[in-house]
Design a protein around this motif. Structure first.
Motif, PDB file in Angstrom:
ATOM      1  N   HIS A 159       0.792  -1.231   0.000  1.00 33.57           N
ATOM      2  CA  HIS A 159       0.000   0.000   0.000  1.00 33.57           C
ATOM      3  C   HIS A 159       0.824   1.280   0.000  1.00 33.57           C
ATOM      4  CE1 HIS A 159      -4.000  -1.297  -0.175  1.00 33.57           C
ATOM      5  NE2 HIS A 159      -3.927  -2.071   0.908  1.00 33.57           N
ATOM      6  N   GLY A 160       1.879   1.272   0.769  1.00 35.02           N
ATOM      7  CA  GLY A 160       2.700   2.472   0.837  1.00 35.02           C
ATOM      8  C   GLY A 160       2.271   3.406   1.946  1.00 35.02           C
ATOM      9  N   GLY A 161       3.135   4.377   2.209  1.00 31.43           N
ATOM     10  CA  GLY A 161       2.941   5.267   3.350  1.00 31.43           C
ATOM     11  C   GLY A 161       1.967   6.387   3.074  1.00 31.43           C
ATOM     12  N   ASN A 162       1.498   6.955   4.175  1.00 36.82           N
ATOM     13  CA  ASN A 162       0.486   7.984   4.119  1.00 36.82           C
ATOM     14  C   ASN A 162       1.162   9.319   4.449  1.00 36.82           C
ATOM     15  OD1 ASN A 162      -1.150   9.634   6.070  1.00 36.82           O
ATOM     16  ND2 ASN A 162      -2.771   8.302   5.280  1.00 36.82           N
ATOM     17  N   PHE A 163       0.864  10.333   3.651  1.00 34.88           N
ATOM     18  CA  PHE A 163       1.534  11.633   3.790  1.00 34.88           C
ATOM     19  C   PHE A 163       1.280  12.239   5.173  1.00 34.88           C
ATOM     20  CE2 PHE A 163       1.343  16.316   2.976  1.00 34.88           C
ATOM     21  CZ  PHE A 163       2.699  16.510   2.786  1.00 34.88           C
ATOM     22  N   THR A 164       0.020  12.223   5.606  1.00 40.01           N
ATOM     23  CA  THR A 164      -0.309  12.855   6.894  1.00 40.01           C
ATOM     24  C   THR A 164       0.389  12.149   8.048  1.00 40.01           C
ATOM     25  OG1 THR A 164      -2.443  13.515   6.011  1.00 40.01           O
ATOM     26  CG2 THR A 164      -2.221  13.571   8.398  1.00 40.01           C
ATOM     27  N   LEU A 165       0.388  10.808   8.010  1.00 32.93           N
ATOM     28  CA  LEU A 165       1.059  10.081   9.098  1.00 32.93           C
ATOM     29  C   LEU A 165       2.558  10.407   9.114  1.00 32.93           C
ATOM     30  CD1 LEU A 165       0.941   8.093  11.441  1.00 32.93           C
ATOM     31  CD2 LEU A 165       1.242   6.233   9.804  1.00 32.93           C
ATOM     32  N   SER A 166       3.155  10.496   7.927  1.00 32.36           N
ATOM     33  CA  SER A 166       4.588  10.842   7.863  1.00 32.36           C
ATOM     34  C   SER A 166       4.827  12.216   8.479  1.00 32.36           C
ATOM     35  CB  SER A 166       5.082  10.842   6.415  1.00 32.36           C
ATOM     36  OG  SER A 166       4.825   9.604   5.819  1.00 32.36           O
ATOM     37  N   LEU A 167       3.950  13.165   8.158  1.00 28.83           N
ATOM     38  CA  LEU A 167       4.092  14.513   8.738  1.00 28.83           C
ATOM     39  C   LEU A 167       3.935  14.472  10.256  1.00 28.83           C
ATOM     40  CD1 LEU A 167       2.041  17.013   6.512  1.00 28.83           C
ATOM     41  CD2 LEU A 167       4.521  16.819   6.686  1.00 28.83           C
ATOM     42  N   LYS A 168       2.995  13.645  10.721  1.00 28.10           N
ATOM     43  CA  LYS A 168       2.774  13.561  12.173  1.00 28.10           C
ATOM     44  C   LYS A 168       4.002  12.990  12.881  1.00 28.10           C
ATOM     45  CE  LYS A 168      -1.383  12.432  13.753  1.00 28.10           C
ATOM     46  NZ  LYS A 168      -2.659  11.704  13.920  1.00 28.10           N
ATOM     47  N   VAL A 169       4.616  11.977  12.282  1.00 25.96           N
ATOM     48  CA  VAL A 169       5.824  11.392  12.881  1.00 25.96           C
ATOM     49  C   VAL A 169       6.920  12.462  12.956  1.00 25.96           C
ATOM     50  CG1 VAL A 169       7.609   9.623  12.624  1.00 25.96           C
ATOM     51  CG2 VAL A 169       5.232   9.088  12.041  1.00 25.96           C
ATOM     52  N   MET A 170       7.033  13.215  11.868  1.00 24.42           N
ATOM     53  CA  MET A 170       8.036  14.286  11.829  1.00 24.42           C
ATOM     54  C   MET A 170       7.743  15.354  12.892  1.00 24.42           C
ATOM     55  SD  MET A 170       8.806  16.657   8.595  1.00 24.42           S
ATOM     56  CE  MET A 170       7.749  17.880   9.346  1.00 24.42           C
ATOM     57  N   ALA A 171       6.483  15.736  13.009  1.00 25.65           N
ATOM     58  CA  ALA A 171       6.095  16.792  13.956  1.00 25.65           C
ATOM     59  C   ALA A 171       6.346  16.343  15.409  1.00 25.65           C
ATOM     60  CB  ALA A 171       4.628  17.161  13.750  1.00 25.65           C
ATOM     61  N   ILE A 172       6.013  15.098  15.717  1.00 28.82           N
ATOM     62  CA  ILE A 172       6.245  14.610  17.091  1.00 28.82           C
ATOM     63  C   ILE A 172       7.752  14.567  17.374  1.00 28.82           C
ATOM     64  CG2 ILE A 172       5.934  12.668  18.687  1.00 28.82           C
ATOM     65  CD1 ILE A 172       3.362  11.962  17.056  1.00 28.82           C
ATOM     66  N   THR A 214      11.512  15.995   3.347  1.00 32.93           N
ATOM     67  CA  THR A 214      12.113  15.040   2.407  1.00 32.93           C
ATOM     68  C   THR A 214      11.473  15.096   1.027  1.00 32.93           C
ATOM     69  OG1 THR A 214      10.669  13.278   3.248  1.00 32.93           O
ATOM     70  CG2 THR A 214      12.850  13.422   4.203  1.00 32.93           C
ATOM     71  N   THR A 215      12.285  14.746   0.046  1.00 34.07           N
ATOM     72  CA  THR A 215      11.833  14.715  -1.350  1.00 34.07           C
ATOM     73  C   THR A 215      10.666  13.749  -1.509  1.00 34.07           C
ATOM     74  OG1 THR A 215      14.131  15.091  -1.926  1.00 34.07           O
ATOM     75  CG2 THR A 215      12.698  14.407  -3.698  1.00 34.07           C
ATOM     76  N   ALA A 216      10.714  12.627  -0.767  1.00 38.24           N
ATOM     77  CA  ALA A 216       9.633  11.640  -0.883  1.00 38.24           C
ATOM     78  C   ALA A 216       8.293  12.245  -0.468  1.00 38.24           C
ATOM     79  CB  ALA A 216       9.947  10.412  -0.037  1.00 38.24           C
ATOM     80  N   MET A 217       8.321  13.196   0.465  1.00 36.76           N
ATOM     81  CA  MET A 217       7.064  13.830   0.869  1.00 36.76           C
ATOM     82  C   MET A 217       6.458  14.616  -0.291  1.00 36.76           C
ATOM     83  SD  MET A 217       7.356  15.015   4.774  1.00 36.76           S
ATOM     84  CE  MET A 217       7.514  13.807   6.099  1.00 36.76           C
ATOM     85  N   GLU A 218       7.335  15.277  -1.052  1.00 35.37           N
ATOM     86  CA  GLU A 218       6.818  16.052  -2.185  1.00 35.37           C
ATOM     87  C   GLU A 218       6.393  15.134  -3.331  1.00 35.37           C
ATOM     88  OE1 GLU A 218       7.840  19.803  -2.193  1.00 35.37           O
ATOM     89  OE2 GLU A 218       7.651  20.278  -4.313  1.00 35.37           O
ATOM     90  N   SER A 219       6.987  13.949  -3.397  1.00 32.80           N
ATOM     91  CA  SER A 219       6.568  12.992  -4.423  1.00 32.80           C
ATOM     92  C   SER A 219       5.163  12.490  -4.128  1.00 32.80           C
ATOM     93  CB  SER A 219       7.538  11.811  -4.475  1.00 32.80           C
ATOM     94  OG  SER A 219       8.820  12.249  -4.846  1.00 32.80           O
ATOM     95  N   LEU A 220       4.776  12.459  -2.857  1.00 32.86           N
ATOM     96  CA  LEU A 220       3.432  11.990  -2.477  1.00 32.86           C
ATOM     97  C   LEU A 220       2.400  13.090  -2.535  1.00 32.86           C
ATOM     98  CD1 LEU A 220       3.265   9.628   0.614  1.00 32.86           C
ATOM     99  CD2 LEU A 220       2.981   9.102  -1.800  1.00 32.86           C
ATOM    100  N   SER A 221       2.822  14.319  -2.308  1.00 34.78           N
ATOM    101  CA  SER A 221       1.856  15.413  -2.228  1.00 34.78           C
ATOM    102  C   SER A 221       2.468  16.680  -2.824  1.00 34.78           C
ATOM    103  CB  SER A 221       1.506  15.651  -0.749  1.00 34.78           C
ATOM    104  OG  SER A 221       0.746  16.803  -0.612  1.00 34.78           O
ATOM    105  N   PRO A 222       1.748  17.353  -3.750  1.00 30.92           N
ATOM    106  CA  PRO A 222       2.301  18.587  -4.322  1.00 30.92           C
ATOM    107  C   PRO A 222       2.574  19.569  -3.174  1.00 30.92           C
ATOM    108  CG  PRO A 222       0.178  18.037  -5.325  1.00 30.92           C
ATOM    109  CD  PRO A 222       0.379  17.082  -4.190  1.00 30.92           C
ATOM    110  N   ASN A 223       3.684  20.247  -3.236  1.00 31.98           N
ATOM    111  CA  ASN A 223       4.091  21.153  -2.148  1.00 31.98           C
ATOM    112  C   ASN A 223       4.309  20.435  -0.815  1.00 31.98           C
ATOM    113  OD1 ASN A 223       4.250  23.590  -3.593  1.00 31.98           O
ATOM    114  ND2 ASN A 223       2.010  23.641  -3.648  1.00 31.98           N
ATOM    115  N   GLY A 224       4.593  19.148  -0.887  1.00 35.46           N
ATOM    116  CA  GLY A 224       4.816  18.372   0.336  1.00 35.46           C
ATOM    117  C   GLY A 224       5.970  18.890   1.160  1.00 35.46           C
TER     118      GLY A 224
END
Ligand code: SF4
Length: 341
Positions: free
Chosen positions: A239-252, A265-275
């Motif tokens: 399935h792959g990772g979820n953008f919001t969960l990745s952001l939450k891990v980063m924020a915590i 990370t570049t991977a965040m922008e690959s999942l979401s425009p302006n990530g």
């Protein structure tokens, strides 16, 4: 729930149960992001550190299940830059204004200790900070690189769940990975680690353990990347990772380690425009634009949908600077060691 965020904001300390509650409850995501952004600004100001990334070899002897560079991937055209090419890219990156160079590659045994020492010394003659991302090496190799002038080392733990690690990284040893990270600390590197979010069978409990591990080892840099399945790997149907969960891990992570360097990370922008812009507003303070040139940008194919593969280093530098200024942040003119603005 707000009392958990208040506690994190004031003490930079949370227990496992509190972290799991933050990860589980998506109704608090925006408050979490705002709190992480507040802590980042209070501790580190508005500076964003740029690191010029050179992807110098896509040859790797390992076989990580999630990675497009894995040894068994026969669909990938392999490349290896020469020492002169690597040094030339670093020189250009310095001319573009980068204060840190990151050299990253697969575990390619062509780059022996002596070859790496020579590359490190030549790049360090440009008066830049140098980060290495070369995977698992012996203590002696890490020591030689440090003595040659390397400042920082990135090596993701990927997950602290030993079983999951063994499933994802066959033929590798979880204990050795932990030892590598420990040895880098002993050698006084600034140590960067991190995880992939969204690996198959990864639980929120195990992610909470990962975050507590970052805190326990007092990591200097943490990179959080969503797992993006690659067609040419055994995990292509995952399935792959979820953008919001990745952001939450980063924020915590930002809440628990307020003064460290955290890349958008570049991977965040690959999942979401302006990530990456979003990540910079949720606790991140670093961006690592690619300064590799030509077709090599496409061939460093860790995951599909990688951004900017057709751009030039100069265009990336301009693009990221305008993204940063648009959100009222500034590109730092320091080398960006931990805690520096
Ligand atoms: S994750 Fe790193 S060590 Fe594993 S296959 Fe990819 S490049 Fe090699």
């Amino acid at each position: 729930m707000n009392y958990i965020l208040e506690k994190a904001k004031n003490t930079h300390d949370l227990n496992k149960d509190e972290i799991i509650r933050l990860l589980k409850d998506d109704s608090i995501s925006e408050s979490l992001f705002e709190t992480a952004d507040y802590v980042r600004e209070k501790t580190l100001g508005n500076s964003v550190h740029l690191r010029g990334l050179i992807e110098f070899t896509n040859i790797c002897k390992r076989n990580c299940m999630y990675c497009g560079l894995r040894r068994d991937n026969e669909n990938l055209k392999r490349y290896r830059l020469s020492e002169d090419e690597i040094v030339e890219l670093a020189k250009k990156a310095v001319a573009y204004g980068y204060k840190t160079i990151v050299i990253q590659g697969g575990e390619d045994d062509y780059f022996t200790k002596d070859r790496m020492v020579s590359i490190i010394k030549r790049i360090k003659s440009f008066d830049v900070a140098l980060t290495l991302s070369l995977g698992e090496k012996t203590f002696e190799e890490y020591k030689a690189f440090k003595e040659a002038g390397a400042d920082r080392y990135l090596i993701r733990i990927e997950t602290t769940d030993k079983k999951l690690y063994n499933d994802m990284d066959p033929e590798m040893s979880f204990e050795n990975r932990l030892d590598c990270i420990k040895n880098l600390g002993i050698l006084n590197y600034e140590v960067g680690t991190g995880i992939l979010v969204g690996l198959p069978n990864q639980t929120l409990e195990s992610i909470a353990d990962d975050i507590l591990y970052f805190k326990k080892i007092n990591a200097d840099m943490i990179g959080i990347g969503p797992f993006i399945p690659n067609e040419d790997t055994p995990l292509k149907d995952a399935h792959g990772g979820n953008f919001t969960l990745s952001l939450k891990v980063m924020a915590i992570t930002r809440l628990l380690l307020p003064d460290i360097n955290i890349p958008a990370t570049t991977a965040m922008e690959s999942l979401s425009p302006n990530g990456r812009t979003k990540a910079l507003q949720c606790g991140a303070n670093v961006v690592m634009p690619n300064v590799t040139e030509g077709e090599y940008r496409r061939l460093y194919a860790l995951y599909p949908g990688k951004i900017c593969v057709d751009d030039t280093p100069l265009k990336c530098r301009g693009c990221i600077t305008s993204k940063i200024t648009r959100i009222n942040r500034v590109v730092s003119d320091t080398k960006g060691f931990r805690g520096q603005r």
